[in-house]
Design a protein around this motif. Structure first.
Motif, PDB file in Angstrom:
ATOM      1  N   THR A  72       0.833  -1.198   0.000  1.00 15.70           N
ATOM      2  CA  THR A  72       0.000   0.000   0.000  1.00 15.70           C
ATOM      3  C   THR A  72       0.874   1.256   0.000  1.00 15.70           C
ATOM      4  N   GLU A  73       0.498   2.219  -0.834  1.00 17.07           N
ATOM      5  CA  GLU A  73       1.269   3.463  -0.976  1.00 17.07           C
ATOM      6  C   GLU A  73       1.312   4.225   0.348  1.00 17.07           C
ATOM      7  N   ILE A  74       2.512   4.675   0.727  1.00 17.90           N
ATOM      8  CA  ILE A  74       2.688   5.543   1.891  1.00 17.90           C
ATOM      9  C   ILE A  74       3.543   6.738   1.476  1.00 17.90           C
ATOM     10  N   CYS A  75       3.592   7.738   2.315  1.00 14.75           N
ATOM     11  CA  CYS A  75       4.348   8.955   2.016  1.00 14.75           C
ATOM     12  C   CYS A  75       5.826   8.746   2.344  1.00 14.75           C
ATOM     13  N   ASP A  76       6.589   8.227   1.388  1.00 12.86           N
ATOM     14  CA  ASP A  76       8.009   7.983   1.635  1.00 12.86           C
ATOM     15  C   ASP A  76       8.889   8.250   0.412  1.00 12.86           C
ATOM     16  N   GLY A  77       8.326   8.857  -0.629  1.00 15.36           N
ATOM     17  CA  GLY A  77       9.107   9.158  -1.827  1.00 15.36           C
ATOM     18  C   GLY A  77       9.331   7.965  -2.726  1.00 15.36           C
ATOM     19  N   VAL A  78       8.616   6.867  -2.496  1.00 10.30           N
ATOM     20  CA  VAL A  78       8.753   5.640  -3.289  1.00 10.30           C
ATOM     21  C   VAL A  78       7.388   5.264  -3.847  1.00 10.30           C
ATOM     22  N   ASP A  79       7.373   4.751  -5.081  1.00  7.96           N
ATOM     23  CA  ASP A  79       6.131   4.258  -5.678  1.00  7.96           C
ATOM     24  C   ASP A  79       5.890   2.845  -5.149  1.00  7.96           C
ATOM     25  N   ASN A  80       5.332   2.732  -3.972  1.00  9.27           N
ATOM     26  CA  ASN A  80       5.202   1.456  -3.264  1.00  9.27           C
ATOM     27  C   ASN A  80       4.320   0.440  -3.974  1.00  9.27           C
ATOM     28  N   ASP A  81       3.244   0.905  -4.635  1.00 15.11           N
ATOM     29  CA  ASP A  81       2.324  -0.017  -5.289  1.00 15.11           C
ATOM     30  C   ASP A  81       2.546  -0.112  -6.797  1.00 15.11           C
ATOM     31  N   CYS A  82       3.606   0.565  -7.291  1.00 16.10           N
ATOM     32  CA  CYS A  82       4.035   0.479  -8.698  1.00 16.10           C
ATOM     33  C   CYS A  82       2.953   0.897  -9.683  1.00 16.10           C
ATOM     34  N   ASP A  83       2.154   1.916  -9.317  1.00 15.97           N
ATOM     35  CA  ASP A  83       1.126   2.384 -10.242  1.00 15.97           C
ATOM     36  C   ASP A  83       1.578   3.611 -11.026  1.00 15.97           C
ATOM     37  N   GLY A  84       2.860   3.995 -10.862  1.00 13.87           N
ATOM     38  CA  GLY A  84       3.408   5.141 -11.574  1.00 13.87           C
ATOM     39  C   GLY A  84       3.183   6.465 -10.863  1.00 13.87           C
ATOM     40  N   ASP A  85       2.517   6.434  -9.724  1.00 15.33           N
ATOM     41  CA  ASP A  85       2.214   7.656  -8.967  1.00 15.33           C
ATOM     42  C   ASP A  85       2.876   7.559  -7.591  1.00 15.33           C
ATOM     43  N   THR A  86       3.932   8.349  -7.376  1.00 15.65           N
ATOM     44  CA  THR A  86       4.660   8.330  -6.111  1.00 15.65           C
ATOM     45  C   THR A  86       4.017   9.277  -5.110  1.00 15.65           C
ATOM     46  N   ASP A  87       3.704   8.761  -3.921  1.00 17.32           N
ATOM     47  CA  ASP A  87       3.106   9.572  -2.851  1.00 17.32           C
ATOM     48  C   ASP A  87       1.855  10.304  -3.323  1.00 17.32           C
ATOM     49  N   GLY A  88       0.989   9.596  -4.016  1.00 18.50           N
ATOM     50  CA  GLY A  88      -0.234  10.201  -4.542  1.00 18.50           C
ATOM     51  C   GLY A  88      -1.341  10.273  -3.517  1.00 18.50           C
ATOM     52  N   SER A  89      -2.535  10.578  -4.000  1.00 19.22           N
ATOM     53  CA  SER A  89      -3.679  10.773  -3.103  1.00 19.22           C
ATOM     54  C   SER A  89      -4.146   9.465  -2.481  1.00 19.22           C
ATOM     55  N   SER A  90      -3.611   8.337  -2.951  1.00 20.17           N
ATOM     56  CA  SER A  90      -3.993   7.052  -2.360  1.00 20.17           C
ATOM     57  C   SER A  90      -3.062   6.643  -1.222  1.00 20.17           C
ATOM     58  N   ALA A  91      -2.055   7.461  -0.930  1.00 24.89           N
ATOM     59  CA  ALA A  91      -1.099   7.121   0.124  1.00 24.89           C
ATOM     60  C   ALA A  91      -1.813   6.981   1.468  1.00 24.89           C
ATOM     61  N   LEU A  92      -1.444   5.940   2.196  1.00 24.66           N
ATOM     62  CA  LEU A  92      -2.124   5.597   3.435  1.00 24.66           C
ATOM     63  C   LEU A  92      -2.064   6.719   4.467  1.00 24.66           C
ATOM     64  N   CYS A 133      -5.822  14.993  -0.710  1.00 29.11           N
ATOM     65  CA  CYS A 133      -4.997  14.271   0.249  1.00 29.11           C
ATOM     66  C   CYS A 133      -3.559  14.281  -0.273  1.00 29.11           C
ATOM     67  N   LEU A 134      -2.659  14.960   0.455  1.00 27.66           N
ATOM     68  CA  LEU A 134      -1.294  15.186  -0.009  1.00 27.66           C
ATOM     69  C   LEU A 134      -0.270  14.671   1.002  1.00 27.66           C
ATOM     70  N   CYS A 135       0.889  14.309   0.488  1.00 30.67           N
ATOM     71  CA  CYS A 135       1.973  13.849   1.363  1.00 30.67           C
ATOM     72  C   CYS A 135       2.839  14.994   1.863  1.00 30.67           C
ATOM     73  N   GLU A 136       2.788  16.149   1.184  1.00 31.15           N
ATOM     74  CA  GLU A 136       3.581  17.309   1.591  1.00 31.15           C
ATOM     75  C   GLU A 136       2.674  18.514   1.757  1.00 31.15           C
ATOM     76  N   ASP A 137       3.010  19.380   2.708  1.00 29.81           N
ATOM     77  CA  ASP A 137       2.254  20.606   2.945  1.00 29.81           C
ATOM     78  C   ASP A 137       2.361  21.487   1.695  1.00 29.81           C
ATOM     79  N   PRO A 138       1.226  21.827   1.054  1.00 26.96           N
ATOM     80  CA  PRO A 138       1.289  22.646  -0.159  1.00 26.96           C
ATOM     81  C   PRO A 138       1.626  24.118   0.107  1.00 26.96           C
ATOM     82  N   GLY A 139       1.713  24.505   1.390  1.00 32.36           N
ATOM     83  CA  GLY A 139       2.122  25.860   1.712  1.00 32.36           C
ATOM     84  C   GLY A 139       0.961  26.807   1.918  1.00 32.36           C
ATOM     85  N   PRO A 140       1.237  28.131   1.845  1.00 33.17           N
ATOM     86  CA  PRO A 140       0.196  29.139   2.076  1.00 33.17           C
ATOM     87  C   PRO A 140      -0.997  28.941   1.138  1.00 33.17           C
TER      88      PRO A 140
END
Length: 196
Positions: free
Chosen positions: A135-155, A176-183
């Motif tokens: 399952t995809e998590i926020c770690d900079g790796v495409d854990n589930d190999c769907d081509g989307d790294t740290d996407g909106s499906s990240a746990l 749902c984001l893995c990084e703070d998008p800022g102001p």
């Protein structure tokens, strides 16, 4: 038995006729039909998919007796080909091992499917070297190999909402984001008026 008589053009003027094995490339790891066509063998050999296990060469046949021992003549997508009998897996022959032939493979589960390679080595065909999909998590790796790294499906992604007025509350469904998008974004939803 198992050979065809072929005329080979030599570098000298003489014409040479030899017996050539029709199954020399049978079960070779492959990526296309051209990998399975021996320069001196019979035409019609196909690169057949074995799903996640990879793709391997078959050879044409029209009756069970045409296939070498341990193989059966089977209808594969409307084409008769010799394949390992009784659902057995292909193995590397001596030449395939010396050439280090490879095939694309995959490791699949409920989390996804990750691609890799299997190689013919001196000890035989290796296991697929693909990573195990998780399952995809926020770690900079495409854990589930769907081509989307740290996407909106990240746990462990965090829901952010557009917060135009900066009051800490945003509007809409958010992302749902893995990084703070800022102001301009906040982690609290439900703002009834984001302009004041």
């Amino acid at each position: 038995d198992g050979f065809v008589c072929k005329t080979v053009t030599a570098s000298a003027a003489d014409v040479i006729t030899v017996c050539v094995s029709v199954s020399a490339r049978l079960c070779w790891p492959c990526s296309s039909d051209s990998d399975c066509l021996s320069p001196n063998g019979e035409a019609g050999a196909k690169c057949l998919s074995s799903g996640d296990a990879g793709s391997f060469c078959g050879i044409p046949c029209s009756s069970p007796g045409q296939c070498p021992s341990g193989y059966e003549c089977s209808n594969i997508d409307g084409i008769q080909q010799c394949i390992p009998a009784d659902g057995a897996q292909c193995e590397c022959n001596t030449l395939a091992k010396s050439l280090g032939l490879e095939t694309q493979c995959a490791v699949s589960n409920e989390a996804g499917s990750c691609g890799g390679v299997r190689t013919c080595t001196e000890t035989g065909l290796t296991d697929c070297n693909a990573q195990m999909p998780v399952t995809e998590i926020c770690d900079g790796v495409d854990n589930d190999c769907d081509g989307d790294t740290d996407g909106s499906s990240a746990l462990d992604c965090v829901q952010y909402y557009p917060d135009t007025d900066g009051d800490g509350f945003g509007i809409g469904a958010g992302q749902c984001l893995c990084e703070d998008p800022g102001p301009g974004w906040g982690t609290n939803g439900g703002d009834c008026n984001d302009l004041a």
